[in-house]
Design a protein around this motif. Structure first.
Motif, short mmCIF file in Angstrom:
data_model
loop_
_atom_site.label_atom_id
_atom_site.label_comp_id
_atom_site.label_asym_id
_atom_site.label_seq_id
_atom_site.Cartn_x
_atom_site.Cartn_y
_atom_site.Cartn_z
N LEU A 8 -5.11 -4.92 -5.01
CA LEU A 8 -4.01 -5.22 -4.09
C LEU A 8 -4.16 -6.66 -3.61
O LEU A 8 -5.26 -7.16 -3.41
CB LEU A 8 -4.05 -4.27 -2.90
N ALA A 116 -0.65 -4.49 -6.80
CA ALA A 116 0.34 -4.40 -5.73
C ALA A 116 0.24 -5.60 -4.82
O ALA A 116 -0.79 -6.27 -4.76
CB ALA A 116 0.14 -3.12 -4.92
N ILE A 118 0.77 -6.54 -0.72
CA ILE A 118 0.98 -6.11 0.66
C ILE A 118 1.11 -7.37 1.50
O ILE A 118 0.16 -8.15 1.61
CB ILE A 118 -0.19 -5.25 1.18
N ILE A 141 3.97 -2.23 -7.33
CA ILE A 141 4.67 -2.03 -6.06
C ILE A 141 4.51 -3.27 -5.18
O ILE A 141 3.53 -4.01 -5.32
CB ILE A 141 4.17 -0.79 -5.29
N ILE A 143 4.94 -4.16 -0.99
CA ILE A 143 5.15 -3.61 0.35
C ILE A 143 5.25 -4.77 1.34
O ILE A 143 4.34 -5.60 1.43
CB ILE A 143 4.01 -2.66 0.75
N PHE A 158 -1.98 -0.27 4.33
CA PHE A 158 -2.87 -0.14 3.16
C PHE A 158 -2.84 1.29 2.63
O PHE A 158 -2.80 1.51 1.42
CB PHE A 158 -4.30 -0.54 3.54
N ALA A 161 0.22 1.84 0.50
CA ALA A 161 0.09 1.29 -0.85
C ALA A 161 -0.74 2.20 -1.73
O ALA A 161 -0.38 2.47 -2.90
CB ALA A 161 -0.54 -0.10 -0.79
N LYS A 164 1.30 5.27 -2.71
CA LYS A 164 2.32 4.95 -3.71
C LYS A 164 1.70 4.76 -5.10
O LYS A 164 2.32 5.07 -6.12
CB LYS A 164 3.11 3.71 -3.30
N LEU A 165 0.49 4.21 -5.12
CA LEU A 165 -0.20 3.97 -6.39
C LEU A 165 -0.97 5.19 -6.87
O LEU A 165 -1.45 5.22 -8.00
CB LEU A 165 -1.16 2.79 -6.25
N CYS A 186 -8.05 -4.18 5.48
CA CYS A 186 -8.30 -3.31 4.32
C CYS A 186 -9.59 -2.51 4.52
O CYS A 186 -9.68 -1.35 4.09
CB CYS A 186 -8.32 -4.10 3.02
#
Length: 233
Positions: A8, A116, A118, A141, A143, A158, A161, A164-165, A186
């Motif tokens: 991410l 992703a 973020i 993705i 975000i 976090f 994300a 979603k993953l 994180c």
């Protein structure tokens, strides 16, 4: 590499060089609003513009940045207060460019794990930056804090994300430049944080990143290292 399932990324000052974009924004304003400015004055004005921008970093409304700047350096053609935010939203995203090497590295990582973004910030500006630099084609993705209602360092952004993953926190790494919002955030979600620190800033916090890098070229090395140590997956 199979054990690491996702990486991410933060956007501003990680994937994208925000400092260079602020420079470009300043010169756009200089050309539009000022006449016959000396080189020495430009140097001072740029420094002050960047200071005003830094103070408002993370705020959606950028009116205060230019109003404060114009008050200190009265322009020949001042932007009306009620149009400043629209001007910033329309022009600032176009000031960003992407380092092709970063695109190559992200695409290499994407061939092996999910990726992703973020990012904190306004939906309009962040989406425009991402589209203008073609980053929208690189990530599984994206975000944006304004869209989801919470922002880094809130662990929920976090967690969202990861959900979603469909990845567990112990199988993910996060890369960001802000030691508190990115790395501290994180870690609140039990994700290992890689601190992107190209300017070699001293860490005066109690936050200890999993790894620190000053170049994106080290990301694959860090991923392999984490897997080899059995700390990912």
């Amino acid at each position: 590499m199979e054990s690491c399932k996702a990486m991410l990324f933060d956007l501003d000052d990680t994937l994208l060089n925000r400092d260079k974009a602020v420079d470009r924004m300043f010169f756009m304003i200089l050309e539009r609003c000022y006449e016959d400015v000396t080189h020495s004055a430009i140097t001072e004005m740029l420094q002050r513009f960047k200071e005003y921008d830094k103070r408002s970093y993370g705020d959606g409304d950028k009116t205060k940045v230019l109003e404060s700047f114009f008050d200190e350096f009265p322009p020949n053609n001042r932007l009306p207060r009620n149009s400043i935010q629209e001007f910033w939203n329309d022009h600032f995203p176009a000031c960003f460019s992407i380092n092709p090497n970063i695109i190559d590295i992200v695409n290499t990582i994407k061939r092996q794990v999910k990726v992703a973004i973020i990012t904190n910030g306004s939906t309009q500006r962040q989406k425009a930056k991402i589209i203008n630099t073609n980053l929208d084609d690189c990530f599984d993705i994206i975000i944006i804090s304004e869209e989801v209602g919470f922002s880094k360092p809130d662990k929920r952004i976090f967690d969202l994300a990861l959900n979603k993953l469909n990845v567990q926190p112990e199988d993910a790494l996060f890369v960001g430049d802000d030691i508190e919002k990115d790395i501290g955030g994180c870690q609140n979600a039990n994700i290992k944080g890689i601190w992107f620190n190209p300017h070699m800033i001293k860490n005066d916090t109690e936050i200890k990143p999993y790894a620190e890098i000053n170049s994106f070229d080290r990301l694959l090395e860090i991923m392999n290292w984490a897997v080899d140590k059995g700390e990912i997956g």
